[in-house]
Design a protein around this motif. Structure first.
Motif, short mmCIF file in Angstrom:
data_model
loop_
_atom_site.label_atom_id
_atom_site.label_comp_id
_atom_site.label_asym_id
_atom_site.label_seq_id
_atom_site.Cartn_x
_atom_site.Cartn_y
_atom_site.Cartn_z
N ALA A 1 0.83 -1.20 0.00
CA ALA A 1 0.00 0.00 0.00
C ALA A 1 0.86 1.25 0.00
N CYS A 2 1.97 1.19 0.76
CA CYS A 2 2.88 2.33 0.87
C CYS A 2 4.11 1.85 1.65
N GLY A 3 5.06 2.74 1.80
CA GLY A 3 6.21 2.45 2.64
C GLY A 3 5.96 2.96 4.05
N LEU A 4 6.43 2.24 5.02
CA LEU A 4 6.30 2.68 6.41
C LEU A 4 6.94 4.06 6.57
N SER A 5 8.02 4.28 5.85
CA SER A 5 8.72 5.57 5.91
C SER A 5 7.91 6.71 5.29
N GLU A 6 6.87 6.39 4.52
CA GLU A 6 6.01 7.41 3.92
C GLU A 6 4.95 7.92 4.90
N LEU A 7 4.74 7.21 5.99
CA LEU A 7 3.70 7.57 6.95
C LEU A 7 4.23 8.55 7.99
N GLU A 8 3.45 9.59 8.22
CA GLU A 8 3.75 10.53 9.30
C GLU A 8 2.81 10.22 10.45
N GLN A 9 3.34 10.23 11.65
CA GLN A 9 2.53 9.90 12.82
C GLN A 9 1.27 10.75 12.88
N PRO B 1 -10.66 2.46 -1.79
CA PRO B 1 -9.98 3.56 -1.11
C PRO B 1 -9.86 3.29 0.39
N MET B 2 -8.66 3.57 0.93
CA MET B 2 -8.38 3.35 2.34
C MET B 2 -7.63 4.54 2.91
N ALA B 3 -7.76 4.71 4.21
CA ALA B 3 -6.95 5.67 4.95
C ALA B 3 -5.99 4.84 5.80
N VAL B 4 -4.69 5.05 5.61
CA VAL B 4 -3.68 4.33 6.36
C VAL B 4 -3.11 5.31 7.39
N VAL B 5 -3.03 4.85 8.65
CA VAL B 5 -2.61 5.73 9.75
C VAL B 5 -1.56 5.05 10.61
N LEU B 6 -0.48 5.77 10.86
CA LEU B 6 0.51 5.37 11.87
C LEU B 6 0.14 6.13 13.14
N ASP B 7 -0.34 5.40 14.16
CA ASP B 7 -0.79 6.10 15.36
C ASP B 7 0.37 6.45 16.29
N SER B 8 0.07 7.16 17.35
CA SER B 8 1.11 7.63 18.27
C SER B 8 1.79 6.50 19.02
N ALA B 9 1.18 5.31 19.04
CA ALA B 9 1.79 4.14 19.68
C ALA B 9 2.66 3.35 18.71
N GLY B 10 2.72 3.79 17.44
CA GLY B 10 3.54 3.12 16.44
C GLY B 10 2.84 2.01 15.69
N GLU B 11 1.53 1.87 15.88
CA GLU B 11 0.76 0.84 15.19
C GLU B 11 0.18 1.42 13.89
N VAL B 12 0.17 0.60 12.85
CA VAL B 12 -0.37 1.03 11.56
C VAL B 12 -1.77 0.44 11.39
N HIS B 13 -2.70 1.29 10.98
CA HIS B 13 -4.09 0.90 10.77
C HIS B 13 -4.51 1.24 9.35
N ALA B 14 -5.47 0.50 8.82
CA ALA B 14 -6.06 0.80 7.52
C ALA B 14 -7.57 0.65 7.64
#
Length: 108
Positions: free
Chosen positions: A6-14, A26-39
């Protein structure tokens, strides 16, 4: 079907949603403040608004238009006006790759 990049982990901003589309989903991918990635599904069930343009607060993604906040873990709206959940997808991380299968949703 199997998981796709879907993307690179390095492309995600907290706490900043990233819109991706896999096989027309269509999805929203989120790196949360605990470091977990959600879609989660990117379309608000109340007003057909892109959730990836919204705001992350804790473990929710809030629609910018009408304020419904959806759980990043379950997709269930936490407040009105939305009352229908959005889908939540299984996320796997392989090195820097965020992998998601758009045909597999989490059971809540």
């Amino acid at each position: 079907m199997s998981a796709q990049r879907a993307c690179g982990l390095s492309e995600l901003e907290q706490d900043t949603p990233l819109r991706v589309e896999l096989d027309g989903v269509p999805m929203a991918v989120v790196l949360d403040s605990a470091g977990e990635v959600h879609a989660i599904g990117d379309t608000c069930t109340h007003g057909e608004i892109s959730l990836s343009e919204g705001f992350v607060e804790g473990d929710t993604l809030e629609c910018w238009a009408h304020g419904s906040a959806f759980s990043l873990r379950t997709g269930i709206p936490q407040n009105l006006p939305a009352y229908e959940p959005v889908p939540v997808y299984v996320v796997d991380i392989d090195g820097d790759d965020v992998l998601i299968d758009p045909t597999v949703t989490k059971e809540v």
